[in-house]
Design a protein around this motif. Sequence first.
Motif, PDB file in Angstrom:
ATOM      1  N   PRO A   1       0.836  -1.210   0.000  1.00 48.05           N
ATOM      2  CA  PRO A   1       0.000   0.000   0.000  1.00 48.05           C
ATOM      3  C   PRO A   1       0.871   1.260   0.000  1.00 48.05           C
ATOM      4  O   PRO A   1       2.081   1.209   0.270  1.00 48.05           O
ATOM      5  N   GLU A   2       0.244   2.385  -0.279  1.00 50.49           N
ATOM      6  CA  GLU A   2       0.986   3.637  -0.405  1.00 50.49           C
ATOM      7  C   GLU A   2       1.814   3.954   0.836  1.00 50.49           C
ATOM      8  O   GLU A   2       2.966   4.391   0.729  1.00 50.49           O
ATOM      9  N   ALA A   3       1.252   3.736   2.011  1.00 48.40           N
ATOM     10  CA  ALA A   3       1.990   4.054   3.243  1.00 48.40           C
ATOM     11  C   ALA A   3       3.280   3.225   3.324  1.00 48.40           C
ATOM     12  O   ALA A   3       4.338   3.744   3.691  1.00 48.40           O
ATOM     13  N   ALA A   4       3.201   1.942   2.971  1.00 46.06           N
ATOM     14  CA  ALA A   4       4.395   1.092   2.991  1.00 46.06           C
ATOM     15  C   ALA A   4       5.390   1.539   1.931  1.00 46.06           C
ATOM     16  O   ALA A   4       6.615   1.537   2.166  1.00 46.06           O
ATOM     17  N   TYR A   5       4.900   1.916   0.776  1.00 44.66           N
ATOM     18  CA  TYR A   5       5.757   2.431  -0.298  1.00 44.66           C
ATOM     19  C   TYR A   5       6.529   3.651   0.199  1.00 44.66           C
ATOM     20  O   TYR A   5       7.747   3.745   0.030  1.00 44.66           O
ATOM     21  N   ARG A   6       5.820   4.595   0.808  1.00 48.09           N
ATOM     22  CA  ARG A   6       6.473   5.816   1.294  1.00 48.09           C
ATOM     23  C   ARG A   6       7.503   5.488   2.375  1.00 48.09           C
ATOM     24  O   ARG A   6       8.593   6.076   2.409  1.00 48.09           O
ATOM     25  N   GLU A   7       7.171   4.561   3.249  1.00 45.93           N
ATOM     26  CA  GLU A   7       8.107   4.155   4.310  1.00 45.93           C
ATOM     27  C   GLU A   7       9.360   3.510   3.720  1.00 45.93           C
ATOM     28  O   GLU A   7      10.487   3.797   4.149  1.00 45.93           O
ATOM     29  N   LEU A   8       9.175   2.636   2.731  1.00 42.38           N
ATOM     30  CA  LEU A   8      10.320   2.005   2.087  1.00 42.38           C
ATOM     31  C   LEU A   8      11.230   3.017   1.417  1.00 42.38           C
ATOM     32  O   LEU A   8      12.457   2.958   1.566  1.00 42.38           O
ATOM     33  N   VAL A   9      10.636   3.936   0.687  1.00 45.23           N
ATOM     34  CA  VAL A   9      11.443   4.943  -0.002  1.00 45.23           C
ATOM     35  C   VAL A   9      12.167   5.839   1.006  1.00 45.23           C
ATOM     36  O   VAL A   9      13.349   6.153   0.847  1.00 45.23           O
ATOM     37  N   ALA A  10      11.482   6.236   2.079  1.00 47.40           N
ATOM     38  CA  ALA A  10      12.096   7.085   3.110  1.00 47.40           C
ATOM     39  C   ALA A  10      13.264   6.380   3.786  1.00 47.40           C
ATOM     40  O   ALA A  10      14.217   7.019   4.223  1.00 47.40           O
TER      41      ALA A  10
END
Length: 97
Positions: A85-94
Motif C-alpha cells: 500500500p501507499e503508506a508502505a511504499y512511502r516508508e520504504l522509499v524514506a
Amino acid sequence: MTTYVVLLNWTEQGVKNVRESPKRLDAAKKMLADMGGSFKHFFLTMGEYDMVAICEAPDDAVAARFAMTLGMGGNVRTRTLKAFPEAAYRELVASLG
C-alpha cells in the motif's frame, strides 16, 4: 492482511466453459474466504490478461496455496503480485537514506 494483485488468463478448457466462469468465481471466493482471505475487487479485462483480482490473504503461503489450487482446476493460469500500500511504499522509499 497482505494485498495481492492476481492476474488471470483462461486456459483453453476455461474459455470453452466460459459460461460456467461466474460459478467458478463464486467457488474461488468461498475457497479464499475458507483460507482466511477475501476478494476486494474483481475485473474482467481486455488486453494481455482476461481477468484481474485484488485479494487479501493472511500471508504469502495462503496466497500461494490459493493460486496453486486455482491452477489445479485447469481453467485459469495465474500470476500473483504482492502489493504494498501507499503508506508502505512511502516508508520504504524514506528508509533508503
